[in-house]
Design an enzyme around this catalytic site. Structure first.
Site, PDB file in Angstrom:
ATOM      1  N   CYS A   1       7.317  12.066  20.988  1.00 19.60           N
ATOM      2  CA  CYS A   1       6.162  11.623  20.892  1.00 19.60           C
ATOM      3  C   CYS A   1       5.750  10.860  19.581  1.00 19.60           C
ATOM      4  CB  CYS A   1       4.996  12.568  21.292  1.00 19.60           C
ATOM      5  SG  CYS A   1       5.302  13.444  22.761  1.00 19.60           S
TER       6      CYS A   1
ATOM      7  N   ARG B   1      10.946   5.248  19.613  1.00 19.30           N
ATOM      8  CA  ARG B   1      11.112   6.776  19.494  1.00 19.30           C
ATOM      9  C   ARG B   1      11.426   7.388  21.044  1.00 19.30           C
ATOM     10  NH1 ARG B   1       8.641   9.535  14.993  1.00 19.30           N
ATOM     11  NH2 ARG B   1       7.922  11.261  16.321  1.00 19.30           N
TER      12      ARG B   1
ATOM     13  N   HIS C   1      55.802  18.251  23.733  1.00 20.10           N
ATOM     14  CA  HIS C   1      56.034  18.143  24.855  1.00 20.10           C
ATOM     15  C   HIS C   1      55.939  16.536  25.258  1.00 20.10           C
ATOM     16  CE1 HIS C   1      56.314  22.372  26.059  1.00 20.10           C
ATOM     17  NE2 HIS C   1      55.250  22.563  25.484  1.00 20.10           N
TER      18      HIS C   1
ATOM     19  N   GLU D   1      35.851  15.663  21.951  1.00 23.20           N
ATOM     20  CA  GLU D   1      34.813  15.016  21.551  1.00 23.20           C
ATOM     21  C   GLU D   1      34.724  14.403  20.364  1.00 23.20           C
ATOM     22  OE1 GLU D   1      32.034  14.264  23.198  1.00 23.20           O
ATOM     23  OE2 GLU D   1      30.603  13.687  21.500  1.00 23.20           O
TER      24      GLU D   1
ATOM     25  N   TRP E   1       6.526  11.536  25.249  1.00 22.28           N
ATOM     26  CA  TRP E   1       7.757  12.053  25.719  1.00 22.28           C
ATOM     27  C   TRP E   1       7.458  13.364  26.416  1.00 22.28           C
ATOM     28  CZ3 TRP E   1      12.941  10.336  26.661  1.00 22.28           C
ATOM     29  CH2 TRP E   1      13.704  11.273  26.488  1.00 22.28           C
TER      30      TRP E   1
ATOM     31  N   ASN F   1       1.798  16.059  18.768  1.00 20.20           N
ATOM     32  CA  ASN F   1       3.347  16.018  19.008  1.00 20.20           C
ATOM     33  C   ASN F   1       3.834  17.310  18.631  1.00 20.20           C
ATOM     34  OD1 ASN F   1       6.007  15.197  18.805  1.00 20.20           O
ATOM     35  ND2 ASN F   1       5.650  13.876  16.961  1.00 20.20           N
ATOM     36  N   GLY F   2       4.797  17.934  19.517  1.00 17.44           N
ATOM     37  CA  GLY F   2       5.527  19.144  19.324  1.00 17.44           C
ATOM     38  C   GLY F   2       5.200  20.161  20.418  1.00 17.44           C
TER      39      GLY F   2
ATOM     40  N   LYS G   1      24.041   3.258  27.679  1.00 13.23           N
ATOM     41  CA  LYS G   1      23.549   4.851  27.193  1.00 13.23           C
ATOM     42  C   LYS G   1      23.553   5.455  28.366  1.00 13.23           C
ATOM     43  CE  LYS G   1      21.902   8.134  24.665  1.00 13.23           C
ATOM     44  NZ  LYS G   1      22.837   8.621  23.740  1.00 13.23           N
TER      45      LYS G   1
ATOM     46  N   GLU H   1      34.816   5.299  20.877  1.00 11.35           N
ATOM     47  CA  GLU H   1      33.762   4.429  21.344  1.00 11.35           C
ATOM     48  C   GLU H   1      33.114   3.556  20.495  1.00 11.35           C
ATOM     49  OE1 GLU H   1      30.281   6.459  23.341  1.00 11.35           O
ATOM     50  OE2 GLU H   1      30.719   8.283  21.996  1.00 11.35           O
TER      51      GLU H   1
ATOM     52  N   LYS I   1      34.203  10.194  20.078  1.00  8.39           N
ATOM     53  CA  LYS I   1      33.146   9.516  19.229  1.00  8.39           C
ATOM     54  C   LYS I   1      33.960   8.542  18.673  1.00  8.39           C
ATOM     55  CE  LYS I   1      30.448  10.548  20.432  1.00  8.39           C
ATOM     56  NZ  LYS I   1      29.687  11.388  21.470  1.00  8.39           N
TER      57      LYS I   1
HETATM   58  C1  AGP Z   1      28.849   9.715  24.642  1.00  9.40           C
HETATM   59  O1  AGP Z   1      28.873   9.241  23.319  1.00  9.40           O
HETATM   60  C2  AGP Z   1      28.271   8.745  25.446  1.00  9.40           C
HETATM   61  N1  AGP Z   1      27.014   8.472  25.439  1.00  9.40           N
HETATM   62  C3  AGP Z   1      28.741   9.119  27.063  1.00  9.40           C
HETATM   63  O2  AGP Z   1      30.175   9.751  27.287  1.00  9.40           O
HETATM   64  C4  AGP Z   1      27.951  10.002  27.897  1.00  9.40           C
HETATM   65  O3  AGP Z   1      27.690  11.264  27.391  1.00  9.40           O
HETATM   66  C5  AGP Z   1      27.891  10.183  29.346  1.00  9.40           C
HETATM   67  O4  AGP Z   1      27.701   8.883  30.000  1.00  9.40           O
HETATM   68  C6  AGP Z   1      27.249  11.017  30.042  1.00  9.40           C
HETATM   69  O5  AGP Z   1      25.838  10.773  29.834  1.00  9.40           O
HETATM   70  P1  AGP Z   1      24.705  11.884  30.485  1.00  9.40           P
HETATM   71  O6  AGP Z   1      24.883  13.034  29.095  1.00  9.40           O
HETATM   72  O7  AGP Z   1      23.355  10.945  30.088  1.00  9.40           O
HETATM   73  O8  AGP Z   1      25.031  12.278  31.478  1.00  9.40           O
END
Ligand code: AGP
Length: 591
Positions: free
Chosen positions: A2, A27, A487, A464, A71, A97-98, A586, A471, A468
């Protein structure tokens, strides 16, 4: 997260506040509202969705007001739940906020004394508490109300009889903006930068009374002085809190996110209702991308700590080949709650009769409407496409869930919980030494291929870390269980392919050292991630990223934060557009 704005001065409060709220849009928010004092009344506006053009709105003329972008955390996004919230007589307006963790009991108590509530929010109790305590001194009333609150809060309150605003901060940020003949209060600097660059960052426990040409701050009942900072940033910089990218800002928010998520589910003990687990014989996780990697760590934790068999499915594959579901608990993990593949997997799981729990960050998202049970992460809005703080928040919920379902002896569970409580501090220590990670990133930034290796819990952490890296830096990065190198992937190693090796202080440690020696024999540069007490590893590798020593299960947090920073600084060195990598979104709302 928020956003809060308060204004007193000579300008039209509605216009100042709405434009300041727009400065907090980064935000993230689902609804917003403004209250302006005019004469001896209050005029309010509340809306769901984006603010749009400031000129579209005009409240009564007035020079004092408060506003809020919401939010949602308690209560769905709606005009009724949007702030400001008012008392029974519409004399007091509050923005917050909180999270007020004891709001249910306060609400019941206030209702029993005749207070009428209009929203589902935790915030509304604050307006009614102040109403109860108000005897003509708004600051006194606020102080007394705050004594009854548990949780985290930044609160600003106004009263129709007063030419002042009163604000208080506890674990949620608030800054005062000091103008000439006008005063501002906001949850972040961008809100005030159009008018002033002189600000005071309030500290926990600070309570402030503001007039148009002055203010007093108290803490612990005593008047205190706070330093005035002059902000050198542009508005755009300040939205990122002075960080160059949202991704780095969000990584730095991790300690607070862990605190908030723990706060949600851990008071004296773990406070997760696990009635959904009654009678289950297995757990199937479904998720995509980073949330898929959180699921892999979830499986590890569930199997290690509870003995319940668990599997992980890519949501996009589960759709075509749902496993037989009998007494199965499906846990869908999704930051956005809108990932199409994950939503479809949830629907299919339900169709097959499974119970579905969602671990989700966005309140009111589609996943929360499909799921039978919801466990929220408290990461706040994440703007960078690369998931960072939300991933760690998912892990925290998974630790809590696995510990809650655990059959370990009570003393062992206690020990793990105690360690979980200090994770914010542990992550802060990693962030304090990020320049070392930056130096190592400079050593690897010119390569085009990388290999991440680990064993045990190190495998999903490696996956992971590699995601990172690829991407945001566009370096081809693969992750493998270290034992699999021989292998096939060994063929890829050599001077041209650095290897990121994850050392976990458990039964995998010794054999990982052997694997590292094998990798070195192929002439790859090796960067290890290891704990501070590990004196052995540096004999065999080129660089070591050090993290505080923890129980091995918590390396998913420590090593992941280090790898997020490594990816970030590598991408930065390569000049990549970090917050919006090419070809990615996103939230992936198509299958
Ligand atoms: C990772 O950095 C990405 N943003 C992507 O892999 C993401 O985690 C994936 O699209 C799943 O998104 P979600 O957690 O919103 O379902």
């Amino acid at each position: 997260m928020c956003g809060i704005v308060g204004y007193l001065g000579f300008r039209r409060a509605d216009q100042v506040i709405i434009s300041a709220l727009k400065r907090l849009e980064y935000r993230g928010y689902d609804s917003w509202g403004v209250a302006v004092k005019h004469g001896n009344g209050l005029e309010l506006i509340k809306r769901v969705g984006a603010i749009g053009d400031v000129e579209n709105y005009s409240l009564a003329e007035g020079n004092i007001g408060i506003g809020h972008t919401r939010w949602a955390t308690h209560g769905k996004p709606s005009e009724i739940n949007a702030h400001p919230h008012t008392d029974c007589n519409n004399k007091i307006a509050v923005v917050h906020n909180g999270i007020i963790s004891n709001f249910q009991s306060l609400r019941e108590d206030l209702k029993s004394r005749g207070h009428e509530f209009t929203s589902e929010t935790d915030t509304e109790v604050i307006a009614h508490l102040i109403e109860e305590e108000y005897r003509g001194d708004l600051k006194e009333a606020m102080m007394k109300a705050v004594e009854r609150l548990k949780g985290s809060y930044a609160i600003v309150v106004m009263h129709v009889d007063k030419e002042e605003l009163v604000a208080v901060r506890y674990k949620s940020p608030l800054v005062i903006g000091i103008g000439d003949g006008e005063c501002f209060i906001a949850s972040d600097v961008p809100a005030v930068l159009d008018y002033t660059n002189r600000v005071i960052y309030l500290e926990d426990g600070d309570i402030v009374k503001m007039w148009n040409n002055g203010f007093i701050i108290w803490n612990n009942g005593k008047e205190v002085e706070r330093k005035i900072d002059t902000i050198p940033w542009s508005i755009e910089d300040s939205e990122k809190g002075g960080y160059e990218h949202f991704m780095l800002k969000e990584i730095h928010e991790t300690p607070r996110v862990i605190e908030d998520t723990l706060f949600e589910y851990l008071s004296e003990d773990i406070d997760i209702d696990v009635s959904f687990s009654a009678g289950i014989s297995e757990i199937v996780f479904v998720a995509c991308g980073t949330s898929y990697h959180a699921s892999l760590i979830g499986r590890y934790l569930i199997e290690k700590l509870t003995g319940i068999p668990a599997r992980v499915e890519f949501a996009s594959e589960f759709i075509y080949n749902p496993p037989p579901i009998s007494r199965t608990l499906v846990i869908a993990i999704t930051q956005s709650g809108e990932t199409a593949d994950t939503l479809e997997a949830m629907r299919i799981a339900k169709k097959h009769g499974a119970r579905v729990v969602a671990i989700v960050n966005v309140l009111g998202s589609t996943a929360t409407r499909i799921a039978d049970y919801i466990l929220y992460t408290r990461a706040g809005p994440e703007i960078s496409v690369a998931a960072t703080k939300s991933f760690i928040a998912q892990l925290i919920v998974l630790y809590l869930l696995a510990l809650k379902l655990s059959k370990l002896p009570g003393s062992e569970i206690e020990k793990l919980i105690e360690e979980l409580r200090i994770m914010p501090e542990i992550v802060r220590r990693i962030l304090e030494h990020e320049e070392k990670i930056e130096q190592i990133a400079e050593e690897i930034a010119n390569f085009e291929d990388m290999m991440y290796i680990g064993r045990g819990i190190g495998v999903p952490i490696a996956m992971e870390g590699a995601l990172k890296m690829k991407e945001i830096s566009y370096i081809h990065a693969e992750a493998y269980p270290a034992g699999e190198l021989k292998h096939g992937p060994f063929a890829l190693l050599g001077k041209h392919t650095p290897v990121i090796a994850l050392l976990i202080p458990d039964e995998t440690y010794e054999i990982m050292l052997n694997n590292i020696k094998e990798v070195k024999a192929r002439e790859s540069l090796v960067v290890a991630v290891a704990d501070e007490d590990d004196a052995e590893v540096e004999k065999y590798v080129d660089f070591v990223i050090r993290v505080p020593k923890t129980n091995s299960v918590f390396t998913a947090v420590t090593h992941s934060v280090a790898l997020q920073l490594l990816a970030y600084y590598t991408a930065r060195k390569r000049g990549c557009e970090i917050d919006k990598p090419r070809n990615l979104a996103k939230s992936v709302t198509v299958e």
